[in-house]
Design an enzyme around this catalytic site. Structure first.
Site, short mmCIF file in Angstrom:
data_model
loop_
_atom_site.label_atom_id
_atom_site.label_comp_id
_atom_site.label_asym_id
_atom_site.label_seq_id
_atom_site.Cartn_x
_atom_site.Cartn_y
_atom_site.Cartn_z
N LEU A 242 0.64 -0.98 0.11
CA LEU A 242 0.54 -0.17 -0.21
C LEU A 242 0.20 1.82 -0.09
CD1 LEU A 242 -2.64 -1.32 2.28
CD2 LEU A 242 -2.99 -0.55 0.16
N HIS A 243 1.00 1.79 -1.32
CA HIS A 243 1.64 2.94 -1.32
C HIS A 243 1.83 4.33 -0.67
CE1 HIS A 243 3.90 0.75 -4.55
NE2 HIS A 243 2.24 0.65 -5.17
N ASP A 244 0.25 4.60 -1.30
CA ASP A 244 -0.18 6.35 -0.37
C ASP A 244 -0.39 6.37 1.18
OD1 ASP A 244 0.17 7.22 -2.81
OD2 ASP A 244 -2.38 7.39 -3.38
#
Length: 314
Positions: A242-244
């Site tokens: 999960l990047h953000d």
């Protein structure tokens, strides 16, 4: 200490939704003063609707949402329904929002908020293409000296890109906006895919999230399960980053992250490498650093933090 006041500039996106929820679950540390939306993962109408629905899911319909730019500064819009689904938030079932939109353009919201606040008190968190922030800097350059910090999810160097061999999605969509921001002199922290690829969401963590049982946790788990399917196809694994949320993780627990101050240039000319974030990690150009570039994080502690904070939401 008073919570850090943040603007979230976003293009939800399942991982954007997790970032928003992580911030909302941390009111002692972060005060979300407003959300501006931008075209990116999906077109602007949908990113705006998604931001509203995520805020209302978390019981925070009081936080205003301001629609921003419908397209990049120079290039045509490139979207990512192939990752996020047609809605941008496939995997969940959220009712239409009830709160009205903010009564100004997202770019003006950023300018007005920064200019009205005491200098050095507003942090801008960009989770998508940097179009709104760049346009705000172009329209009112005085905000640069007043922004406390810009923390962005975007870019990549050691891992290459995730949209082209050289470019990460958020920078690729609007490299000219990124160039404006990176050359502006505003304090910058970049959370690139070199770091976020290490923020791996495991099936066990997803089961723990769903087991929390609240509406927010169940809907978030559904988003993550849909999002994970793309990772399964791309990487051949049942774990996917999960990047953000790493942007909020850094603001909440900077001790979980490692990086260094570097000079970063944005490629805007080459047809092959447009959108590349050229990180002078070893200082070979002798150019002054303009960005803190994160490269590592403590993944178990980061996901423990996110689970605890999401568990606070209704």
């Amino acid at each position: 200490m008073a919570p850090r006041r943040i603007i979230i500039d976003t293009d939800p996106g399942q991982d954007d939704a997790f970032a928003i929820l992580l911030a909302l679950g941390s009111p002692e540390e972060l005060e979300v003063v407003g959300v501006s939306t931008v075209a990116g993962n999906v077109p602007l109408e949908r990113t705006t609707l998604n931001a509203q629905m995520v805020l209302e899911l978390a019981g925070r319909a009081d936080i205003p949402v301001y629609p921003g730019c419908r397209r990049p500064m120079v290039r045509p819009l490139f979207t990512a329904e192939y990752v996020h689904g047609d809605s941008g938030l496939d995997g969940c079932d959220l009712p239409p929002p009830s709160a009205p939109l903010g009564a100004k353009h997202g770019v003006d919201f950023i300018i007005d908020t920064v200019m009205a606040a005491d200098p050095g008190t507003i942090t801008v968190c960009t989770l998508g293409p940097m179009t709104n922030l760049a346009m705000a800097i172009v329209k009112e350059p005085a905000i640069v000296a007043r922004i406390r910090e810009v923390v962005l999810m975007g870019g990549g160097f050691f891992e290459g890109g995730n949209t082209t061999p050289a470019a990460e999605f958020n920078i690729f969509v609007d490299p000219h906006a990124a160039h404006v921001v990176f050359s502006s002199g505003v304090p910058l922290t970049m959370v690139p895919i070199d770091c976020t690829y290490k923020a791996v969401m495991t099936p066990d963590w997803l089961r723990r999230l769903r087991a929390v049982g609240t509406e927010t946790a169940v809907q978030a788990a559904g988003m993550a399960e849909f999002y994970q399917r793309y990772g399964n196809q791309k990487f051949g694994t049942d774990s996917y980053p999960l990047h953000d949320p790493c942007v909020m993780g850094f603001l909440l627990r900077p001790d979980l992250f490692q990086g260094r101050d570097c000079h970063v240039d944005i490629e805007i000319v080459s047809p092959v490498t447009t959108g590349m974030t050229v990180v002078d990690w070893w200082g070979v150009t002798k150019k002054p650093a303009n960005c803190l570039v994160l490269r590592d994080l403590d993944n178990p502690a980061f996901y423990d933090l996110m689970l605890e904070r999401l568990s606070r939401l209704p």
